[in-house]
Design a protein around this motif. Sequence first.
Motif, PDB file in Angstrom:
ATOM      1  N   LEU A  50       0.887  -1.135  -0.109  1.00  0.00           N
ATOM      2  CA  LEU A  50      -0.032   0.043   0.037  1.00  0.00           C
ATOM      3  C   LEU A  50       0.846   1.451   0.158  1.00  0.00           C
ATOM      4  O   LEU A  50       0.609   2.414  -0.602  1.00  0.00           O
ATOM      5  CB  LEU A  50      -0.793  -0.076   1.164  1.00  0.00           C
ATOM      6  CG  LEU A  50      -1.774   1.215   1.325  1.00  0.00           C
ATOM      7  CD1 LEU A  50      -2.845   1.463  -0.094  1.00  0.00           C
ATOM      8  CD2 LEU A  50      -2.770   0.994   2.588  1.00  0.00           C
ATOM      9  N   VAL A  54       0.923   4.346  -2.638  1.00  0.00           N
ATOM     10  CA  VAL A  54       0.550   5.647  -2.240  1.00  0.00           C
ATOM     11  C   VAL A  54       1.535   6.424  -2.595  1.00  0.00           C
ATOM     12  O   VAL A  54       1.390   7.803  -3.097  1.00  0.00           O
ATOM     13  CB  VAL A  54       0.204   5.788  -0.667  1.00  0.00           C
ATOM     14  CG1 VAL A  54       0.453   7.146  -0.054  1.00  0.00           C
ATOM     15  CG2 VAL A  54      -1.191   5.069  -0.407  1.00  0.00           C
ATOM     16  N   SER A  58       0.239   6.265  -7.178  1.00  0.00           N
ATOM     17  CA  SER A  58      -0.992   6.714  -7.238  1.00  0.00           C
ATOM     18  C   SER A  58      -1.185   7.795  -8.160  1.00  0.00           C
ATOM     19  O   SER A  58      -0.217   8.278  -8.744  1.00  0.00           O
ATOM     20  CB  SER A  58      -1.443   7.113  -5.639  1.00  0.00           C
ATOM     21  OG  SER A  58      -0.901   8.413  -5.623  1.00  0.00           O
ATOM     22  N   LEU A 150      -9.403  10.351  -3.550  1.00  0.00           N
ATOM     23  CA  LEU A 150      -9.595   8.938  -2.963  1.00  0.00           C
ATOM     24  C   LEU A 150      -7.774   8.461  -2.429  1.00  0.00           C
ATOM     25  O   LEU A 150      -7.719   8.153  -1.297  1.00  0.00           O
ATOM     26  CB  LEU A 150     -10.139   7.688  -3.812  1.00  0.00           C
ATOM     27  CG  LEU A 150     -11.622   7.874  -3.688  1.00  0.00           C
ATOM     28  CD1 LEU A 150     -12.192   6.906  -4.995  1.00  0.00           C
ATOM     29  CD2 LEU A 150     -12.167   7.560  -2.338  1.00  0.00           C
ATOM     30  N   ASP A 151      -7.108   8.804  -3.521  1.00  0.00           N
ATOM     31  CA  ASP A 151      -5.333   8.504  -3.114  1.00  0.00           C
ATOM     32  C   ASP A 151      -5.206   9.273  -1.974  1.00  0.00           C
ATOM     33  O   ASP A 151      -4.335   8.932  -1.341  1.00  0.00           O
ATOM     34  CB  ASP A 151      -4.646   8.729  -4.532  1.00  0.00           C
ATOM     35  CG  ASP A 151      -4.816   7.679  -5.527  1.00  0.00           C
ATOM     36  OD1 ASP A 151      -5.284   6.709  -5.244  1.00  0.00           O
ATOM     37  OD2 ASP A 151      -4.360   8.039  -6.604  1.00  0.00           O
ATOM     38  N   VAL A 154      -6.638   8.051   1.220  1.00  0.00           N
ATOM     39  CA  VAL A 154      -6.057   6.919   1.706  1.00  0.00           C
ATOM     40  C   VAL A 154      -4.617   7.213   2.196  1.00  0.00           C
ATOM     41  O   VAL A 154      -4.004   6.576   3.085  1.00  0.00           O
ATOM     42  CB  VAL A 154      -6.075   5.876   0.595  1.00  0.00           C
ATOM     43  CG1 VAL A 154      -5.226   4.540   0.974  1.00  0.00           C
ATOM     44  CG2 VAL A 154      -7.561   5.377   0.606  1.00  0.00           C
ATOM     45  N   MET A 158      -3.202   6.245   5.670  1.00  0.00           N
ATOM     46  CA  MET A 158      -2.216   5.194   5.805  1.00  0.00           C
ATOM     47  C   MET A 158      -1.072   5.784   6.799  1.00  0.00           C
ATOM     48  O   MET A 158      -0.679   4.988   7.736  1.00  0.00           O
ATOM     49  CB  MET A 158      -1.312   4.810   4.475  1.00  0.00           C
ATOM     50  CG  MET A 158      -0.204   4.014   4.644  1.00  0.00           C
ATOM     51  SD  MET A 158       0.475   3.691   3.217  1.00  0.00           S
ATOM     52  CE  MET A 158       1.820   2.732   3.841  1.00  0.00           C
TER      53      MET A 158
END
Length: 182
Positions: A50, A54, A58, A150-151, A154, A158
């Motif tokens: 992830l 990110v 992304s 959205l990125d 998140v 994170m």
Amino acid sequence: MASLPLIERSDLDAQGQQIYDTLIGPRDGLSGMYRTLMNHPILAQHVGQLGTYVRYESRLAGDLGELGILATARELGAPFIWEKHLRPAERAGLPESVVEQVLTGDLATADMEPRYRYTWQVAQDVVRQRSIARKTQDALIHDIGIEGLLDLVVACGMYRMISTVVFSFDVPRPDPDTPPEF
């Protein structure tokens, strides 16, 4: 104070070493946070996947991504994350004046491009677990699209999770001699 061993590559079995090597990939080495997570290599692998998305894959422009991370660190009072992302923010072209304003922590009086102000606002909303204002959402969707928004959310979430690992296990800061003054 709670702490876990900061795992070195040589401490791991073959599978763990492969995960360690994969995590280094685009990073400048593994920080104390990832070395702490390497006590559970499979978990570290998933967090790292992830994190790789990110930070490096992304749709979010680098300056906005790094601003989101720095603003999240500021809101959480997380010097580890702040210190780890100052250089990447500079490399991504985030203006020093924006970084300084985030460090002082007063969004209401910030003098910066609207996209930076809205990004900072999203980080505050994520940390404080509140809904993003329609005006902020609409402006960012217009500027960076729904996927970019959205990125961003998140990414902020994170780094909120990463700060939980750092705080929970007293992961040593990269530069313990010069903490940021939040």
